[in-house]
Scaffold this active site. Structure first.
Site, PDB file in Angstrom:
ATOM      1  N   GLU A   1       0.832  -1.216   0.000  1.00  8.81           N
ATOM      2  CA  GLU A   1       0.000   0.000   0.000  1.00  8.81           C
ATOM      3  C   GLU A   1       0.858   1.254   0.000  1.00  8.81           C
ATOM      4  O   GLU A   1       0.558   2.245  -0.663  1.00  8.81           O
ATOM      5  CB  GLU A   1      -0.948   0.024   1.214  1.00  8.81           C
ATOM      6  CG  GLU A   1      -1.996  -1.076   1.204  1.00  8.81           C
ATOM      7  CD  GLU A   1      -3.082  -0.880   0.135  1.00  8.81           C
ATOM      8  OE1 GLU A   1      -3.104   0.160  -0.537  1.00  8.81           O
ATOM      9  OE2 GLU A   1      -3.911  -1.800  -0.017  1.00  8.81           O
TER      10      GLU A   1
ATOM     11  N   ARG B   1       0.699   3.816  -3.219  1.00  6.53           N
ATOM     12  CA  ARG B   1       0.120   5.138  -2.947  1.00  6.53           C
ATOM     13  C   ARG B   1       1.215   6.199  -2.788  1.00  6.53           C
ATOM     14  O   ARG B   1       1.167   7.248  -3.413  1.00  6.53           O
ATOM     15  CB  ARG B   1      -0.747   5.103  -1.679  1.00  6.53           C
ATOM     16  CG  ARG B   1      -1.905   4.134  -1.810  1.00  6.53           C
ATOM     17  CD  ARG B   1      -2.861   4.223  -0.623  1.00  6.53           C
ATOM     18  NE  ARG B   1      -3.700   3.038  -0.560  1.00  6.53           N
ATOM     19  CZ  ARG B   1      -4.976   3.021  -0.205  1.00  6.53           C
ATOM     20  NH1 ARG B   1      -5.583   4.135   0.134  1.00  6.53           N
ATOM     21  NH2 ARG B   1      -5.662   1.896  -0.161  1.00  6.53           N
TER      22      ARG B   1
ATOM     23  N   ASP C   1      -4.828  -9.581  -8.818  1.00  4.02           N
ATOM     24  CA  ASP C   1      -5.072  -8.615  -9.896  1.00  4.02           C
ATOM     25  C   ASP C   1      -3.846  -7.875 -10.461  1.00  4.02           C
ATOM     26  O   ASP C   1      -3.454  -8.052 -11.615  1.00  4.02           O
ATOM     27  CB  ASP C   1      -6.156  -7.598  -9.469  1.00  4.02           C
ATOM     28  CG  ASP C   1      -5.973  -7.031  -8.054  1.00  4.02           C
ATOM     29  OD1 ASP C   1      -4.912  -7.282  -7.447  1.00  4.02           O
ATOM     30  OD2 ASP C   1      -6.877  -6.332  -7.565  1.00  4.02           O
TER      31      ASP C   1
ATOM     32  N   GLU D   1     -11.963   0.819 -10.510  1.00  2.00           N
ATOM     33  CA  GLU D   1     -11.549  -0.077 -11.609  1.00  2.00           C
ATOM     34  C   GLU D   1     -12.462  -0.044 -12.834  1.00  2.00           C
ATOM     35  O   GLU D   1     -12.000  -0.025 -13.971  1.00  2.00           O
ATOM     36  CB  GLU D   1     -11.408  -1.511 -11.088  1.00  2.00           C
ATOM     37  CG  GLU D   1     -10.174  -1.761 -10.219  1.00  2.00           C
ATOM     38  CD  GLU D   1     -10.286  -1.271  -8.780  1.00  2.00           C
ATOM     39  OE1 GLU D   1     -11.373  -0.743  -8.410  1.00  2.00           O
ATOM     40  OE2 GLU D   1      -9.309  -1.394  -8.018  1.00  2.00           O
TER      41      GLU D   1
ATOM     42  N   THR E   1      -0.737   1.149 -10.390  1.00  2.00           N
ATOM     43  CA  THR E   1      -2.046   0.594 -10.049  1.00  2.00           C
ATOM     44  C   THR E   1      -2.875   1.545  -9.180  1.00  2.00           C
ATOM     45  O   THR E   1      -4.049   1.313  -8.938  1.00  2.00           O
ATOM     46  CB  THR E   1      -1.891  -0.797  -9.374  1.00  2.00           C
ATOM     47  OG1 THR E   1      -3.160  -1.455  -9.412  1.00  2.00           O
ATOM     48  CG2 THR E   1      -1.395  -0.683  -7.950  1.00  2.00           C
TER      49      THR E   1
HETATM   50  C1  DMJ Z   1      -6.234   0.628  -5.169  1.00  5.05           C
HETATM   51  O1  DMJ Z   1      -5.491   0.833  -4.031  1.00  5.05           O
HETATM   52  C2  DMJ Z   1      -5.413   0.005  -6.256  1.00  5.05           C
HETATM   53  O2  DMJ Z   1      -6.057   0.186  -7.464  1.00  5.05           O
HETATM   54  C3  DMJ Z   1      -5.164  -1.465  -6.042  1.00  5.05           C
HETATM   55  O3  DMJ Z   1      -4.475  -2.065  -7.104  1.00  5.05           O
HETATM   56  C4  DMJ Z   1      -6.462  -2.199  -5.861  1.00  5.05           C
HETATM   57  N1  DMJ Z   1      -7.363  -1.561  -4.997  1.00  5.05           N
HETATM   58  C5  DMJ Z   1      -7.474  -0.153  -4.835  1.00  5.05           C
HETATM   59  C6  DMJ Z   1      -8.692   0.456  -5.472  1.00  5.05           C
HETATM   60  O4  DMJ Z   1      -9.803  -0.317  -5.505  1.00  5.05           O
END
Ligand code: DMJ
Length: 453
Positions: free
Chosen positions: A114, A118, A243, A359, A443
């Site tokens: 995370e 982020r 994912d 998403e 992501t």
């Molecule tokens: C985000 O923190 C990122 O996109 C992660 O890859 C998956 N989940 C959340 C958003 O849903």
């Protein structure tokens, strides 16, 4: 209808075309402005009730910190969205906050994945967009503090590390493909800007060590022991915990030109299409199977799986992407906003929350970029209206505890500003806001420049 009537209709149609397309772009540019307004509504609420903290709790109008000390998740995550939206005053405020107050020398354990997607991602895209080297200095400090996660016998990272001491949480030996494989864009970009290959090499090794442990039919499971390399859960799918492993195989190839990543991506996606893809009522879905036998175990799909059309576009498979996006949009419309998961056989909700996730909007944006089909902007228009209707509060936006009742809950994740509103904005905004081909989004939707640009 005779030939003359057809000719008149044709002439009228042609004459109306520029008018229609002008009308349409006006309509979308108004929508882009509305997204910006909602972004400001959320950011201002954060400033009023949660300034200096990680996130806003919109119902109680209080603040939330992930750990003992704030790491300014919301300002770091939101900064590049502000830049793209042209919100200069807010971008300057967020930048000031980050450069004045963000430090990582805290004696506390953090979740590396995370923090990487982020904060490391946010700081690096901030550096690329703004040019201030202090962003890069913060990113380098953070990257160095995270490096001990890779000190496992396999090279696959541990999940938690103490930012001050570098001690990993030794009781947590399990991890999952998403947390193991979603580091290379950020660590690789750090290597590029610092000219120190160590970050790229460690993150790449983690990715290949995981890939090496795929099953004989080419699939990965959900949980693995990073010390022994043994699988703990054999459930294979494209949802949460797996994912973004697939996402980073494709993106690392595109961003760094890493051909080994391309080979790993191609082979992995082939196995996913062969075993995980499922057709029900002629609709395309991706469910759950056993990683060794490929046998179907569950017909579930959810808001996290909805990133997959975007990835399919990047991988060059726009037809499958379009088909899957139709299924995801069906899921969204079941209750006027998407649930966390459904059984796509019965179309019943199996996870009732909506966490303000991005998403499905991200996928609409990619599909629009690849096809220019207005269908995807129309999807976005509907989803944006639903978001405002169900999740807007007096102070920012709240996630939904239950999409079937519309009950709100007290959290607004930083990814709402980093991703959800960014993708809505980019879907509606004119092309010159961002050249899609010049960046790869991590992501968490932080854009990183591709070398050719
Ligand atoms: C985000 O923190 C990122 O996109 C992660 O890859 C998956 N989940 C959340 C958003 O849903």
């Amino acid at each position: 209808m005779n030939r003359l009537q057809i000719s008149i209709l044709f002439v009228l149609g042609v004459a109306m075309m520029p008018f229609c397309s002008r009308e349409r772009s006006q309509q979308y540019s108004t929508l882009a402005d509305s997204v910006k307004t909602e972004f400001l509504h959320s950011w201002n609420a954060y400033k009023e009730y949660a300034l200096g903290h990680d996130a806003l709790k919109p119902l109680s109008k209080t603040a939330h910190d992930w750990y003992a000390h704030s790491l300014l998740m919301t300002p770091v995550d939101a900064f590049d969205t502000m830049v793209l939206m042209g919100l200069e005053k807010e971008a300057a405020e967020a930048k000031q906050m980050v450069l004045d107050s963000l430090r990582f020398d805290h004696d506390m354990e953090v979740q590396a994945f995370e923090i990487t997607i982020r904060l490391l991602g946010g700081l690096l895209s901030g550096y690329e967009l703004d040019g201030d080297r202090r962003f890069l200095e913060l990113a380098t400090d953070l990257g160095n503090r995270l490096l001990p996660i890779f000190d496992s016998p396999t090279g696959m990272p541990y999940r938690y590390v103490n930012l001050l001491t570098g001690k990993i949480r030794s009781s947590e030996k399990r991890s999952n493909p998403a947390e193991i494989g979603t580091l290379l864009i950020e660590f690789g970009t750090l290597s590029k800007h610092t000219e120190n290959p160590v970050y790229y090499d460690r993150a790449k090794k983690a990715l290949t060590e995981l890939y090496k442990r795929r099953s004989d039919i080419g699939l990965v499971g959900t949980w693995i022991d990073v010390e022994t390399g043994e699988w703990i859960s054999q459930s294979s799918h494209v949802g949460g915990a797996i994912d973004s492993y697939y996402e980073y195989l494709v993106k690392a190839w595109l961003l760094f030109g890493d051909e080994e990543c391309k080979r790993m991506a191609d082979e992995s996606l082939q196995a996913v299409h062969r075993y995980v893809a499922d057709t029900v009522r002629s609709e395309l879905w991706y469910g759950r199977v056993d990683m060794h036998s490929g046998e179907r175990t569950m017909r579930v799909f959810g808001s996290l799986e909805a990133f997959f059309p975007a990835l399919l576009c990047l991988a060059g498979d726009v037809d499958r992407a379009a088909a899957l996006q139709e299924s995801a949009f069906r899921m969204w419309n079941l209750h006027g906003i998407e649930p966390e998961s459904i059984d796509y056989n019965s179309m019943k909700v199996t996870g009732s929350q909506y966490h303000l996730r991005p998403e499905i909007i991200e996928s609409a944006y990619y599909l629009y970029q690849y096809t220019r089909n207005e269908r995807y902007r129309e999807m976005g228009k509907k989803m944006f209206a639903d978001l405002v209707k169900y999740c807007r509060t007096e102070a920012g936006y709240a996630y939904l505890e239950d999409v079937t009742t519309g009950k709100q809950a007290d959290a607004m994740e930083s990814f709402f500003l980093a991703e959800t509103l960014k993708y809505f904005y980019l879907l509606f905004a004119p092309d010159d806001v961002l050249d899609f081909d010049s960046v790869i989004f991590n992501t968490e939707a932080h854009p990183v420049r591709r070398p050719t640009s």
